[in-house]
Design a protein around this motif. Structure first.
Motif, PDB file in Angstrom:
ATOM      1  N   VAL A  63     -23.502 -29.799 -26.727  1.00 34.36           N
ATOM      2  CA  VAL A  63     -23.113 -28.424 -27.021  1.00 34.36           C
ATOM      3  C   VAL A  63     -22.517 -27.845 -25.758  1.00 34.36           C
ATOM      4  O   VAL A  63     -23.127 -27.880 -24.692  1.00 34.36           O
ATOM      5  CB  VAL A  63     -24.330 -27.578 -27.467  1.00 34.36           C
ATOM      6  CG1 VAL A  63     -23.929 -26.136 -27.688  1.00 34.36           C
ATOM      7  CG2 VAL A  63     -24.941 -28.175 -28.722  1.00 34.36           C
ATOM      8  N   MET A  64     -21.298 -27.332 -25.875  1.00 35.03           N
ATOM      9  CA  MET A  64     -20.710 -26.711 -24.691  1.00 35.03           C
ATOM     10  C   MET A  64     -21.319 -25.323 -24.528  1.00 35.03           C
ATOM     11  O   MET A  64     -21.693 -24.687 -25.525  1.00 35.03           O
ATOM     12  CB  MET A  64     -19.188 -26.650 -24.801  1.00 35.03           C
ATOM     13  CG  MET A  64     -18.647 -25.863 -25.956  1.00 35.03           C
ATOM     14  SD  MET A  64     -16.872 -26.056 -25.981  1.00 35.03           S
ATOM     15  CE  MET A  64     -16.415 -24.555 -26.777  1.00 35.03           C
ATOM     16  N   PRO A  65     -21.456 -24.851 -23.312  1.00 36.60           N
ATOM     17  CA  PRO A  65     -22.123 -23.563 -23.076  1.00 36.60           C
ATOM     18  C   PRO A  65     -21.230 -22.379 -23.429  1.00 36.60           C
ATOM     19  O   PRO A  65     -20.656 -21.733 -22.565  1.00 36.60           O
ATOM     20  CB  PRO A  65     -22.442 -23.598 -21.586  1.00 36.60           C
ATOM     21  CG  PRO A  65     -21.384 -24.484 -21.016  1.00 36.60           C
ATOM     22  CD  PRO A  65     -21.068 -25.493 -22.076  1.00 36.60           C
ATOM     23  N   ALA A  66     -21.082 -22.126 -24.726  1.00 34.57           N
ATOM     24  CA  ALA A  66     -20.254 -21.005 -25.163  1.00 34.57           C
ATOM     25  C   ALA A  66     -20.941 -20.292 -26.320  1.00 34.57           C
ATOM     26  O   ALA A  66     -20.700 -20.570 -27.478  1.00 34.57           O
ATOM     27  CB  ALA A  66     -18.870 -21.495 -25.565  1.00 34.57           C
ATOM     28  N   ILE A  80     -22.380 -16.222 -32.172  1.00 34.71           N
ATOM     29  CA  ILE A  80     -21.441 -17.299 -32.470  1.00 34.71           C
ATOM     30  C   ILE A  80     -21.632 -18.379 -31.420  1.00 34.71           C
ATOM     31  O   ILE A  80     -21.640 -18.110 -30.227  1.00 34.71           O
ATOM     32  CB  ILE A  80     -19.983 -16.781 -32.438  1.00 34.71           C
ATOM     33  CG1 ILE A  80     -19.788 -15.688 -33.488  1.00 34.71           C
ATOM     34  CG2 ILE A  80     -19.006 -17.927 -32.659  1.00 34.71           C
ATOM     35  CD1 ILE A  80     -18.466 -14.969 -33.377  1.00 34.71           C
ATOM     36  N   LEU A  81     -21.780 -19.613 -31.883  1.00 34.51           N
ATOM     37  CA  LEU A  81     -21.926 -20.743 -30.985  1.00 34.51           C
ATOM     38  C   LEU A  81     -20.694 -21.625 -31.142  1.00 34.51           C
ATOM     39  O   LEU A  81     -20.434 -22.156 -32.218  1.00 34.51           O
ATOM     40  CB  LEU A  81     -23.185 -21.544 -31.328  1.00 34.51           C
ATOM     41  CG  LEU A  81     -23.442 -22.785 -30.496  1.00 34.51           C
ATOM     42  CD1 LEU A  81     -23.607 -22.423 -29.025  1.00 34.51           C
ATOM     43  CD2 LEU A  81     -24.673 -23.503 -31.001  1.00 34.51           C
TER      44      LEU A  81
END
Length: 90
Positions: A63-66, A80-81
């Motif tokens: 999972v990218m940190p966004a 929102i992920l």
């Protein structure tokens, strides 16, 4: 099975923020479906729990940190992920 059955509260302090070192010391939960028991162990003991013809599924997703937080016009909260980039500008 319904999606709401997977909804539960998980305190932030119980969510790992970085991998444990050494990596094989991560926690392992073993569920015995025949006798309905749960064993808490360490990943380095995985071989002691696998039997012939067992299937092991490895999940290597990242999972990218966004993570985006927002507020709806109605006042409701939203989150929102973002999981992956589609193109350089998306």
């Amino acid at each position: 099975m319904k999606l709401k059955e997977f909804n539960y509260s998980l305190p932030q302090k119980l969510i790992a923020q970085k991998p444990i070192r050494p990596r094989d010391h991560s926690k392992l939960m073993v569920l015995n479906r025949k006798n309905h028991t749960i064993i808490h162990d360490s990943f380095y003991n995985l071989d002691k729990h696998l039997k012939p013809n067992d299937v092991l599924v490895a999940n290597n997703s990242k999972v990218m940190p966004a993570r985006l937080f927002g507020k709806k016009i109605t006042g409701g909260k939203m989150e929102i992920l973002l999981l992956k980039s589609l193109k350089d500008d998306l």
